[in-house]
Each structure stands twice: as C-alpha cells, then as structure tokens.
Design a protein around this motif. Structure first.
Motif, PDB file in Angstrom:
ATOM      1  N   LEU A  24       0.824  -1.217   0.000  1.00 28.10           N
ATOM      2  CA  LEU A  24       0.000   0.000   0.000  1.00 28.10           C
ATOM      3  C   LEU A  24       0.856   1.265   0.000  1.00 28.10           C
ATOM      4  CD1 LEU A  24      -2.903  -1.115   2.350  1.00 28.10           C
ATOM      5  CD2 LEU A  24      -2.982  -0.786  -0.139  1.00 28.10           C
ATOM      6  N   ALA A  25       1.984   1.242   0.673  1.00 28.39           N
ATOM      7  CA  ALA A  25       2.892   2.403   0.643  1.00 28.39           C
ATOM      8  C   ALA A  25       3.407   2.616  -0.779  1.00 28.39           C
ATOM      9  CB  ALA A  25       4.046   2.203   1.616  1.00 28.39           C
ATOM     10  N   HIS A  26       3.733   1.536  -1.448  1.00 30.77           N
ATOM     11  CA  HIS A  26       4.188   1.623  -2.839  1.00 30.77           C
ATOM     12  C   HIS A  26       3.074   2.157  -3.733  1.00 30.77           C
ATOM     13  CE1 HIS A  26       5.272  -0.263  -6.816  1.00 30.77           C
ATOM     14  NE2 HIS A  26       6.331   0.475  -6.548  1.00 30.77           N
ATOM     15  N   GLY A  52      10.086  10.723  -3.631  1.00 30.02           N
ATOM     16  CA  GLY A  52      10.917  11.229  -4.722  1.00 30.02           C
ATOM     17  C   GLY A  52      11.102  12.738  -4.687  1.00 30.02           C
ATOM     18  N   GLN A  53      10.226  13.446  -3.999  1.00 37.36           N
ATOM     19  CA  GLN A  53      10.401  14.895  -3.865  1.00 37.36           C
ATOM     20  C   GLN A  53      11.599  15.201  -2.971  1.00 37.36           C
ATOM     21  OE1 GLN A  53       8.767  17.017  -5.805  1.00 37.36           O
ATOM     22  NE2 GLN A  53       7.659  15.236  -6.571  1.00 37.36           N
ATOM     23  N   PHE A  54      11.825  14.342  -1.982  1.00 40.78           N
ATOM     24  CA  PHE A  54      12.937  14.534  -1.054  1.00 40.78           C
ATOM     25  C   PHE A  54      14.210  13.836  -1.526  1.00 40.78           C
ATOM     26  CE2 PHE A  54       9.010  14.825   1.430  1.00 40.78           C
ATOM     27  CZ  PHE A  54       9.148  16.112   1.936  1.00 40.78           C
ATOM     28  N   TRP A  55      14.034  12.693  -2.165  1.00 38.62           N
ATOM     29  CA  TRP A  55      15.154  11.908  -2.673  1.00 38.62           C
ATOM     30  C   TRP A  55      14.894  11.570  -4.142  1.00 38.62           C
ATOM     31  CZ3 TRP A  55      12.738  10.314   2.008  1.00 38.62           C
ATOM     32  CH2 TRP A  55      13.426  10.703   3.157  1.00 38.62           C
ATOM     33  N   PRO A  56      15.127  12.518  -5.049  1.00 45.62           N
ATOM     34  CA  PRO A  56      14.801  12.317  -6.475  1.00 45.62           C
ATOM     35  C   PRO A  56      15.461  11.085  -7.087  1.00 45.62           C
ATOM     36  CG  PRO A  56      15.421  14.599  -6.056  1.00 45.62           C
ATOM     37  CD  PRO A  56      15.688  13.839  -4.790  1.00 45.62           C
ATOM     38  N   TRP A  57      16.609  10.692  -6.590  1.00 42.88           N
ATOM     39  CA  TRP A  57      17.296   9.520  -7.137  1.00 42.88           C
ATOM     40  C   TRP A  57      16.465   8.250  -6.998  1.00 42.88           C
ATOM     41  CZ3 TRP A  57      18.245   5.401  -4.023  1.00 42.88           C
ATOM     42  CH2 TRP A  57      18.189   5.626  -2.644  1.00 42.88           C
ATOM     43  N   LEU A  58      15.534   8.215  -6.014  1.00 43.54           N
ATOM     44  CA  LEU A  58      14.698   7.026  -5.839  1.00 43.54           C
ATOM     45  C   LEU A  58      13.882   6.723  -7.098  1.00 43.54           C
ATOM     46  CD1 LEU A  58      13.297   7.444  -2.219  1.00 43.54           C
ATOM     47  CD2 LEU A  58      14.893   5.713  -3.025  1.00 43.54           C
ATOM     48  N   VAL A  59      13.385   7.761  -7.738  1.00 43.99           N
ATOM     49  CA  VAL A  59      12.530   7.575  -8.911  1.00 43.99           C
ATOM     50  C   VAL A  59      13.341   7.072 -10.102  1.00 43.99           C
ATOM     51  CG1 VAL A  59      10.965   8.746 -10.525  1.00 43.99           C
ATOM     52  CG2 VAL A  59      10.916   9.307  -8.095  1.00 43.99           C
ATOM     53  N   SER A  60      14.561   7.526 -10.219  1.00 42.12           N
ATOM     54  CA  SER A  60      15.374   7.150 -11.379  1.00 42.12           C
ATOM     55  C   SER A  60      16.282   5.949 -11.115  1.00 42.12           C
ATOM     56  CB  SER A  60      16.213   8.343 -11.831  1.00 42.12           C
ATOM     57  OG  SER A  60      17.058   8.766 -10.787  1.00 42.12           O
ATOM     58  N   SER A  61      16.282   5.416  -9.917  1.00 48.00           N
ATOM     59  CA  SER A  61      17.151   4.290  -9.573  1.00 48.00           C
ATOM     60  C   SER A  61      16.538   2.972 -10.039  1.00 48.00           C
ATOM     61  CB  SER A  61      17.383   4.239  -8.064  1.00 48.00           C
ATOM     62  OG  SER A  61      17.989   3.015  -7.706  1.00 48.00           O
ATOM     63  N   GLU A  62      17.130   2.381 -11.064  1.00 46.30           N
ATOM     64  CA  GLU A  62      16.642   1.067 -11.507  1.00 46.30           C
ATOM     65  C   GLU A  62      16.899   0.008 -10.438  1.00 46.30           C
ATOM     66  OE1 GLU A  62      14.615   0.692 -13.809  1.00 46.30           O
ATOM     67  OE2 GLU A  62      14.948   2.453 -15.045  1.00 46.30           O
ATOM     68  N   TRP A  63      17.956   0.183  -9.637  1.00 45.55           N
ATOM     69  CA  TRP A  63      18.222  -0.753  -8.543  1.00 45.55           C
ATOM     70  C   TRP A  63      17.063  -0.756  -7.547  1.00 45.55           C
ATOM     71  CZ3 TRP A  63      21.096  -4.797  -8.066  1.00 45.55           C
ATOM     72  CH2 TRP A  63      22.287  -4.897  -8.778  1.00 45.55           C
ATOM     73  N   MET A  64      16.603   0.434  -7.173  1.00 46.39           N
ATOM     74  CA  MET A  64      15.517   0.536  -6.201  1.00 46.39           C
ATOM     75  C   MET A  64      14.244  -0.106  -6.760  1.00 46.39           C
ATOM     76  SD  MET A  64      12.580   2.239  -4.970  1.00 46.39           S
ATOM     77  CE  MET A  64      12.440   3.453  -6.244  1.00 46.39           C
ATOM     78  N   HIS A  65      13.926   0.175  -8.019  1.00 44.50           N
ATOM     79  CA  HIS A  65      12.722  -0.404  -8.627  1.00 44.50           C
ATOM     80  C   HIS A  65      12.846  -1.926  -8.732  1.00 44.50           C
ATOM     81  CE1 HIS A  65      10.587   3.265  -9.636  1.00 44.50           C
ATOM     82  NE2 HIS A  65      11.754   3.792  -9.956  1.00 44.50           N
ATOM     83  N   TYR A  66      14.020  -2.396  -9.120  1.00 48.67           N
ATOM     84  CA  TYR A  66      14.225  -3.832  -9.234  1.00 48.67           C
ATOM     85  C   TYR A  66      14.109  -4.509  -7.867  1.00 48.67           C
ATOM     86  CZ  TYR A  66      16.207  -8.407  -9.772  1.00 48.67           C
ATOM     87  OH  TYR A  66      16.374  -9.764  -9.721  1.00 48.67           O
ATOM     88  N   LEU A  67      14.732  -3.913  -6.855  1.00 47.37           N
ATOM     89  CA  LEU A  67      14.686  -4.519  -5.522  1.00 47.37           C
ATOM     90  C   LEU A  67      13.259  -4.582  -4.989  1.00 47.37           C
ATOM     91  CD1 LEU A  67      17.951  -3.129  -3.906  1.00 47.37           C
ATOM     92  CD2 LEU A  67      17.496  -5.460  -4.715  1.00 47.37           C
ATOM     93  N   HIS A 105      11.593  -5.434 -14.798  1.00 50.36           N
ATOM     94  CA  HIS A 105      12.522  -4.608 -14.015  1.00 50.36           C
ATOM     95  C   HIS A 105      13.961  -5.114 -14.127  1.00 50.36           C
ATOM     96  CE1 HIS A 105      10.238  -1.399 -12.249  1.00 50.36           C
ATOM     97  NE2 HIS A 105       9.250  -2.244 -12.002  1.00 50.36           N
ATOM     98  N   LEU A 106      14.135  -6.416 -14.226  1.00 49.94           N
ATOM     99  CA  LEU A 106      15.468  -6.959 -14.451  1.00 49.94           C
ATOM    100  C   LEU A 106      16.016  -6.474 -15.796  1.00 49.94           C
ATOM    101  CD1 LEU A 106      17.818  -8.760 -13.594  1.00 49.94           C
ATOM    102  CD2 LEU A 106      16.581 -10.702 -14.597  1.00 49.94           C
ATOM    103  N   LEU A 107      15.172  -6.471 -16.801  1.00 54.73           N
ATOM    104  CA  LEU A 107      15.561  -5.966 -18.117  1.00 54.73           C
ATOM    105  C   LEU A 107      15.960  -4.488 -18.038  1.00 54.73           C
ATOM    106  CD1 LEU A 107      15.781  -6.384 -21.203  1.00 54.73           C
ATOM    107  CD2 LEU A 107      13.331  -5.855 -21.336  1.00 54.73           C
ATOM    108  N   LEU A 108      15.188  -3.694 -17.307  1.00 55.81           N
ATOM    109  CA  LEU A 108      15.516  -2.272 -17.116  1.00 55.81           C
ATOM    110  C   LEU A 108      16.846  -2.112 -16.386  1.00 55.81           C
ATOM    111  CD1 LEU A 108      11.981  -0.976 -16.111  1.00 55.81           C
ATOM    112  CD2 LEU A 108      13.228  -0.330 -18.185  1.00 55.81           C
ATOM    113  N   LEU A 109      17.041  -2.904 -15.336  1.00 52.74           N
ATOM    114  CA  LEU A 109      18.275  -2.831 -14.555  1.00 52.74           C
ATOM    115  C   LEU A 109      19.484  -3.194 -15.421  1.00 52.74           C
ATOM    116  CD1 LEU A 109      19.763  -2.483 -11.843  1.00 52.74           C
ATOM    117  CD2 LEU A 109      19.273  -4.905 -11.405  1.00 52.74           C
ATOM    118  N   LEU A 110      19.372  -4.259 -16.174  1.00 53.09           N
ATOM    119  CA  LEU A 110      20.484  -4.676 -17.039  1.00 53.09           C
ATOM    120  C   LEU A 110      20.819  -3.600 -18.071  1.00 53.09           C
ATOM    121  CD1 LEU A 110      19.605  -8.441 -17.540  1.00 53.09           C
ATOM    122  CD2 LEU A 110      21.455  -7.475 -16.152  1.00 53.09           C
TER     123      LEU A 110
END
Length: 183
Positions: A24-26, A52-67, A105-110
């Motif tokens: 639900l947080a996601h 993402g407003q406070f930590w913009p890198w979260l939105v663009s981090s493929e690692w975060m999305h993949y994890l 997401h694995l494809l995006l990360l790679l």
C-alpha cells in the motif's frame, strides 16, 4: 518449525498485514505521482511521488525499482503456502504476473548497468513500455498484481468450509470458524 512454515501458520496474518503495508505504501507513491501529473499538471520529470520529492534519485534508480519488484516476488512466493483453494488460485495469479513484472525490471536494470537500451531507445525501456508510457505501465502492473492479491486475501479471510478445514493458519474471520470452535 522453519521460518517459511511460521510465516504461513502461526504468523500468517501478521505477515500478510506487514506485506500489505509495504504494498500500500508503494501504491500510495504511484497514486501521488499520477495525481501530480494528471491533476496538478506537473511535468513528468518533476512528478516523483512523495519520497521522490525529497530523494529524487529514488525515482530514477533502476536498482531501487528492481529490488522492490524482487521483494514483491519473494513476498508473494513466501506467503503462498498459507493459502488454500480459491484464495491460493488468486494469489498464484498475482505471483505469476509479478514474476513477469520482475523480469521487466530486471531488463531495465540490465540496460541501466550496460548502457545498451532495448529497441534503440535512449533510456532503459521495458518490453511493454514500447507500447505504454512508464507511469501508465506501472499503474497497470501494480493494478493487475494488486487486484488478485486483494481477491485472494478476501477469500482467505472468508473461506468455504472445505477450505477452512485445509487452512493451517488462523486468518479466517471468526464467523467462518464455527466448526473449529466445536472441536
């Protein structure tokens, strides 16, 4: 009793509740991002949800999305043994769809790691992103995983008598357990 057995027996309801808090947080992040784009009219690069407003890198981090996709996949897999009958069918549908979402997401990360992008795109691109923009695609993926999860949980909490007999956990609503009280 192993950890997985414990998650699906004595701690199944707690495990499901904690898993749903994460889910639900996601969802909230994606809904805020959609609100920023379609209601507030913000440009997509500035529409980053709450975190993402406070930590913009979260939105663009493929690692975060993949994890996160991996956490979802593992959670769906680990909690599956606690479901029986109709609920298990719906939970398995969510697991299968999340497996594909995880592959995307694995494809995006790679691609992000190698700098080689699908179909000549300028940025990491998933297969379905070739036909749907990324924000819309993630709302779609979250919906098609979330809906069967909710159906599964509803059915799990309100099992038929035969399903109740096979349940190893005590998640079922008290009204569903009259036979258990008589034992």
């Amino acid at each position: 009793m192993s950890v997985v057995e414990s998650l699906n027996h004595r701690h199944h309801r707690l495990s499901l509740n904690l898993f749903m808090v994460v889910v639900l947080a996601h969802w909230a992040e994606h809904l805020v991002q959609a609100y920023q784009i379609w209601v507030l009219g913000w440009p997509r690069p500035q529409s980053r949800g709450v975190l993402g407003q406070f930590w913009p890198w979260l939105v663009s981090s493929e690692w975060m999305h993949y994890l996160y996709a991996l956490v979802m996949l593992i959670g769906l897999f680990l909690l599956r043994p606690g479901f029986v009958g109709r609920a298990r069918t719906w939970w398995t549908i969510a697991l299968a769809i999340q497996f594909w979402h995880h592959i995307e997401h694995l494809l995006l990360l790679l691609q992000a790691q190698t700098g080689r992008f699908l179909a000549g795109e300028a940025v990491p691109t998933s297969v379905l992103q070739l036909v749907l923009p990324r924000v819309e695609l993630h709302l779609f993926y979250n919906s098609v995983v979330f809906v069967p999860m909710v159906i599964a949980m509803y059915l799990h909490l309100r099992p038929h008598a035969a399903e109740l007999e096979r349940m190893a956990c005590s998640c079922a609503a008290p009204a569903s357990r009259p036979a258990a009280v008589a034992r």
